[in-house]
Each structure stands twice: as C-alpha cells, then as structure tokens.
Design a protein around this motif. Structure first.
Motif, PDB file in Angstrom:
ATOM      1  N   ASN A 264      -1.192  16.148 -34.246  1.00 47.37           N
ATOM      2  CA  ASN A 264      -0.791  17.557 -34.335  1.00 47.37           C
ATOM      3  C   ASN A 264       0.472  17.740 -35.160  1.00 47.37           C
ATOM      4  O   ASN A 264       1.177  18.730 -35.023  1.00 47.37           O
ATOM      5  CB  ASN A 264      -0.601  18.150 -32.929  1.00 47.37           C
ATOM      6  N   ILE A 265       0.747  16.763 -36.031  1.00 50.43           N
ATOM      7  CA  ILE A 265       1.897  16.856 -36.934  1.00 50.43           C
ATOM      8  C   ILE A 265       1.411  16.594 -38.347  1.00 50.43           C
ATOM      9  O   ILE A 265       1.006  15.479 -38.672  1.00 50.43           O
ATOM     10  CB  ILE A 265       2.996  15.841 -36.577  1.00 50.43           C
ATOM     11  N   PRO A 266       1.417  17.602 -39.229  1.00 46.20           N
ATOM     12  CA  PRO A 266       0.982  17.378 -40.601  1.00 46.20           C
ATOM     13  C   PRO A 266       1.881  16.378 -41.330  1.00 46.20           C
ATOM     14  O   PRO A 266       3.034  16.161 -40.954  1.00 46.20           O
ATOM     15  CB  PRO A 266       1.091  18.774 -41.239  1.00 46.20           C
ATOM     16  N   ALA A 267       1.336  15.752 -42.351  1.00 48.83           N
ATOM     17  CA  ALA A 267       2.128  14.838 -43.183  1.00 48.83           C
ATOM     18  C   ALA A 267       3.320  15.572 -43.788  1.00 48.83           C
ATOM     19  O   ALA A 267       3.280  16.784 -44.001  1.00 48.83           O
ATOM     20  CB  ALA A 267       1.252  14.264 -44.288  1.00 48.83           C
ATOM     21  N   SER A 268       4.394  14.833 -44.038  1.00 45.19           N
ATOM     22  CA  SER A 268       5.621  15.322 -44.677  1.00 45.19           C
ATOM     23  C   SER A 268       6.308  16.429 -43.876  1.00 45.19           C
ATOM     24  O   SER A 268       6.941  17.309 -44.442  1.00 45.19           O
ATOM     25  CB  SER A 268       5.363  15.793 -46.117  1.00 45.19           C
ATOM     26  N   SER A 269       6.188  16.377 -42.542  1.00 40.99           N
ATOM     27  CA  SER A 269       6.780  17.413 -41.703  1.00 40.99           C
ATOM     28  C   SER A 269       8.222  17.094 -41.329  1.00 40.99           C
ATOM     29  O   SER A 269       8.508  16.007 -40.812  1.00 40.99           O
ATOM     30  CB  SER A 269       5.978  17.572 -40.404  1.00 40.99           C
ATOM     31  N   VAL A 270       9.121  18.040 -41.569  1.00 39.65           N
ATOM     32  CA  VAL A 270      10.450  17.999 -40.963  1.00 39.65           C
ATOM     33  C   VAL A 270      10.283  18.325 -39.478  1.00 39.65           C
ATOM     34  O   VAL A 270       9.520  19.228 -39.120  1.00 39.65           O
ATOM     35  CB  VAL A 270      11.390  19.021 -41.630  1.00 39.65           C
ATOM     36  N   LEU A 271      10.979  17.575 -38.620  1.00 39.98           N
ATOM     37  CA  LEU A 271      10.844  17.749 -37.172  1.00 39.98           C
ATOM     38  C   LEU A 271      12.095  18.391 -36.595  1.00 39.98           C
ATOM     39  O   LEU A 271      13.216  18.020 -36.942  1.00 39.98           O
ATOM     40  CB  LEU A 271      10.596  16.395 -36.506  1.00 39.98           C
ATOM     41  N   ASP A 272      11.887  19.345 -35.705  1.00 42.42           N
ATOM     42  CA  ASP A 272      12.961  20.142 -35.093  1.00 42.42           C
ATOM     43  C   ASP A 272      12.912  19.893 -33.580  1.00 42.42           C
ATOM     44  O   ASP A 272      11.958  20.286 -32.922  1.00 42.42           O
ATOM     45  CB  ASP A 272      12.709  21.613 -35.444  1.00 42.42           C
ATOM     46  N   PHE A 273      13.942  19.197 -33.053  1.00 47.64           N
ATOM     47  CA  PHE A 273      13.948  18.819 -31.638  1.00 47.64           C
ATOM     48  C   PHE A 273      15.098  19.473 -30.879  1.00 47.64           C
ATOM     49  O   PHE A 273      16.229  19.536 -31.386  1.00 47.64           O
ATOM     50  CB  PHE A 273      14.132  17.302 -31.472  1.00 47.64           C
ATOM     51  N   ASP A 274      14.806  19.916 -29.662  1.00 39.72           N
ATOM     52  CA  ASP A 274      15.833  20.196 -28.651  1.00 39.72           C
ATOM     53  C   ASP A 274      15.836  19.006 -27.701  1.00 39.72           C
ATOM     54  O   ASP A 274      14.781  18.648 -27.155  1.00 39.72           O
ATOM     55  CB  ASP A 274      15.505  21.471 -27.869  1.00 39.72           C
ATOM     56  N   ILE A 275      16.999  18.389 -27.494  1.00 40.65           N
ATOM     57  CA  ILE A 275      17.080  17.183 -26.674  1.00 40.65           C
ATOM     58  C   ILE A 275      18.199  17.323 -25.645  1.00 40.65           C
ATOM     59  O   ILE A 275      19.302  17.742 -25.981  1.00 40.65           O
ATOM     60  CB  ILE A 275      17.371  15.939 -27.552  1.00 40.65           C
ATOM     61  N   GLU A 276      17.902  16.938 -24.414  1.00 45.26           N
ATOM     62  CA  GLU A 276      18.897  16.825 -23.362  1.00 45.26           C
ATOM     63  C   GLU A 276      18.963  15.364 -22.915  1.00 45.26           C
ATOM     64  O   GLU A 276      17.954  14.794 -22.489  1.00 45.26           O
ATOM     65  CB  GLU A 276      18.554  17.717 -22.170  1.00 45.26           C
ATOM     66  N   LEU A 277      20.144  14.755 -23.022  1.00 41.29           N
ATOM     67  CA  LEU A 277      20.330  13.367 -22.604  1.00 41.29           C
ATOM     68  C   LEU A 277      20.586  13.335 -21.089  1.00 41.29           C
ATOM     69  O   LEU A 277      21.714  13.513 -20.621  1.00 41.29           O
ATOM     70  CB  LEU A 277      21.519  12.742 -23.341  1.00 41.29           C
ATOM     71  N   VAL A 278      19.536  13.140 -20.319  1.00 39.58           N
ATOM     72  CA  VAL A 278      19.631  13.175 -18.872  1.00 39.58           C
ATOM     73  C   VAL A 278      20.346  11.928 -18.351  1.00 39.58           C
ATOM     74  O   VAL A 278      21.146  11.983 -17.427  1.00 39.58           O
ATOM     75  CB  VAL A 278      18.228  13.286 -18.246  1.00 39.58           C
ATOM     76  N   ASP A 279      20.062  10.774 -18.985  1.00 40.61           N
ATOM     77  CA  ASP A 279      20.701   9.537 -18.533  1.00 40.61           C
ATOM     78  C   ASP A 279      20.742   8.553 -19.689  1.00 40.61           C
ATOM     79  O   ASP A 279      19.917   8.609 -20.624  1.00 40.61           O
ATOM     80  CB  ASP A 279      19.922   8.934 -17.357  1.00 40.61           C
ATOM     81  N   VAL A 280      21.719   7.643 -19.644  1.00 41.85           N
ATOM     82  CA  VAL A 280      21.899   6.612 -20.645  1.00 41.85           C
ATOM     83  C   VAL A 280      22.181   5.299 -19.930  1.00 41.85           C
ATOM     84  O   VAL A 280      23.073   5.228 -19.089  1.00 41.85           O
ATOM     85  CB  VAL A 280      23.056   6.930 -21.623  1.00 41.85           C
ATOM     86  N   THR A 281      21.418   4.255 -20.244  1.00 40.86           N
ATOM     87  CA  THR A 281      21.644   2.933 -19.658  1.00 40.86           C
ATOM     88  C   THR A 281      21.897   1.930 -20.773  1.00 40.86           C
ATOM     89  O   THR A 281      21.093   1.792 -21.700  1.00 40.86           O
ATOM     90  CB  THR A 281      20.414   2.478 -18.839  1.00 40.86           C
ATOM     91  N   ASN A 282      23.043   1.215 -20.660  1.00 43.80           N
ATOM     92  CA  ASN A 282      23.387   0.196 -21.645  1.00 43.80           C
ATOM     93  C   ASN A 282      23.340  -1.195 -21.012  1.00 43.80           C
ATOM     94  O   ASN A 282      23.514  -1.336 -19.804  1.00 43.80           O
ATOM     95  CB  ASN A 282      24.775   0.458 -22.218  1.00 43.80           C
TER      96      ASN A 282
END
Length: 282
Positions: A264-282
């Motif tokens: 569902n993503i055409p070729a050569s598509s710029v992607l627009d994301f909303d992201i929430e970093l709920v947790d980070v593990t290092n």
C-alpha cells in the motif's frame, strides 16, 4: 509415397496458417498506421515515424543535462487512447524511475534520445507494439495508445524527494529541521527518559502516511517494539531523542522503501510519520 503426401499436406497447412497470420498482422499494421496518421493530421502534429512503426515527438527539449543510456531517468507517465480516454497516470507526489537503457518499451528510449532532463516527449504506439490482441488491465485489445513522458530536471531521486518535502512543508505552513540524514523532523514533545542510540530497542506508537494524506500503516492505540536497526533507515533520525518524545518526521524514499512499491505504498514515496517514543531500552 503416403508419408511424403502426409508431410506435404502438413507443410502446406502450416504455410497457409503462416500466411493467414502474416496477412492479419500486416492488416493490423495498416489499420493502426491509418488511425495514427489521421490523428496526427487532425491535431496538426509534427511527429517522426520510427522504422518499427511507432511515432514520437519532442514537446519540450528540457534545460537540464542530457541523458545517456547508463543514466537514471526519473519521470511522470500518462497513457491514453486516441479518443482521449485516460488509462494510466503517475499519481501526485510519486514518480517512475529506472536507467534510461532499461526503459521499456524501447520506443520510450528512442523518443528520449537526444533530449535533456526536464523534457517532455509524446509517443504513439500502434497496438501490435503496445498490448496487442489481449490488451491489459483497462486497455482494450488492439488499442493504439499515446504515452506522454515528462522527465524531471533533477538527476537523482533524493533531490526530487528533498524538493517534494520542502514544497509540501511550505504549502502546509510547517517549519521543520533537516537532519544530516536528510530526514526532516518537527519536535512536538521533548522526552525525559532513556536516550535512543543505534543499539536501542524502541517501543512506539506511530502513524505512517504518504504525502497525499493516505495512511498506509498505524499502530493505533497499541505499541510495537523493535530494534532501531531493524526499521527503515529514515527512522535513525530518532537517535539522540529520549523516551517520551513525540515527533513528526518526513523520510525521503531512498531512506524508506525506494523505487520498490509495497502493498500500500507506491514506489518513490516520501513517508510522513507521527511517532511517540513510549519506551527505550539500551
């Protein structure tokens, strides 16, 4: 004698069948060429006929660099009938792309020989050089098609994507920062917890869209967990951000899925994301 007679009759039958097919093929050639010539005359066009039977015309020469077979060609394409019925058009915010020497059908390569980036050419393909008796998709059988090809003046996909993002941001009145990775980002909420590094596993909520606003993926109210290195390259813009951060990012196609179309993503598509970093593990 019986064997000779049988072989002779078989050979005669094959010759009759071959001549019949040849006559039908030649008839289609004549019919298609008559249609094309009538169209050219009616619309007062100046076109060149290739020995193989298609016609082409340079509409705009282009002001960019010339293109060789080894060079990439990035372009928009539309296909229609002689009566003006539209069969295909590259969607807004996307483009087609390949090396000029790989461009198919070959008629397109011939039409683009000698023009520059930023050019526009028109190709009229008789049915036997297009989709023939069977047609394809919405193109019916024995259909003469017109292809308009508009090449981009920019030589690389990343340059096209960068301009696409900049124009989108300007049109929407958005202010974003361009990272060294070439991903644009808009901080929404600063985090306070663990910092993302290249070895981090992140837990996120997200929504992904193409620039026309179509949502292609979302976690909804759920979360997903993944090592950062397992995600598309563009998500590395999260490096240095902290747990709890919310950000909107714009990923050029070469840092996303490139010229390979997804479900569902055409070729050569710029992607627009909303992201929430709920947790980070290092």
């Amino acid at each position: 004698m019986r064997k000779i007679t049988t072989y002779t009759l078989a050979l005669l039958g094959m010759m009759i069948l071959f001549n019949s097919c040849k006559k039908e093929y030649e008839s289609i050639e004549r019919i298609d060429d008559a249609k094309i010539q009538a169209y050219i005359k009616k619309n007062n066009l100046t076109m060149t006929k290739d020995p193989s039977g298609f016609y082409f015309q340079t509409i705009t020469q282009g002001t960019g660099a010339p293109m060789l077979n080894k060079d990439s060609v990035l372009y928009n394409l539309s296909i229609s009938s002689l009566t003006g019925e539209n069969y295909y058009a590259t969607k807004a915010y996307y483009n087609e792309g390949t090396y000029l020497g790989y461009l198919s059908p070959e008629a397109y390569r011939t039409a683009l020989a000698g023009v520059n980036r930023g050019s526009k050419v028109r190709v009229i393909l008789p049915s036997y050089l297009a989709y023939g008796k069977n047609g394809t998709g919405v193109v019916p059988s024995n259909e003469v098609i017109i292809s308009d090809i508009a090449t981009d003046i920019l030589p690389t996909q990343w340059q096209i994507d960068d301009k696409r993002i900049v124009d989108f941001l300007a049109a929407k009145g958005l202010a974003a920062t361009k990272s060294p990775l070439r991903v644009y980002y808009i901080p929404i909420t600063r985090g306070k917890g663990e910092t993302v590094d290249i070895s981090s596993t992140i837990v996120v909520k997200y929504t992904g869209r193409t620039l026309n606003g179509t949502v292609f993926d979302t976690s909804g109210e759920n979360t997903i967990s993944s090592p950062l290195v397992s995600l598309i390259k563009g998500w590395e813009v999260l490096l240095g951000m902290q747990k709890g951060a919310k950000v909107r990012i714009f990923v050029p196609s070469d840092l996303g899925y490139g010229l390979t179309a997804q479900a569902n993503i055409p070729a050569s598509s710029v992607l627009d994301f909303d992201i929430e970093l709920v947790d980070v593990t290092n």
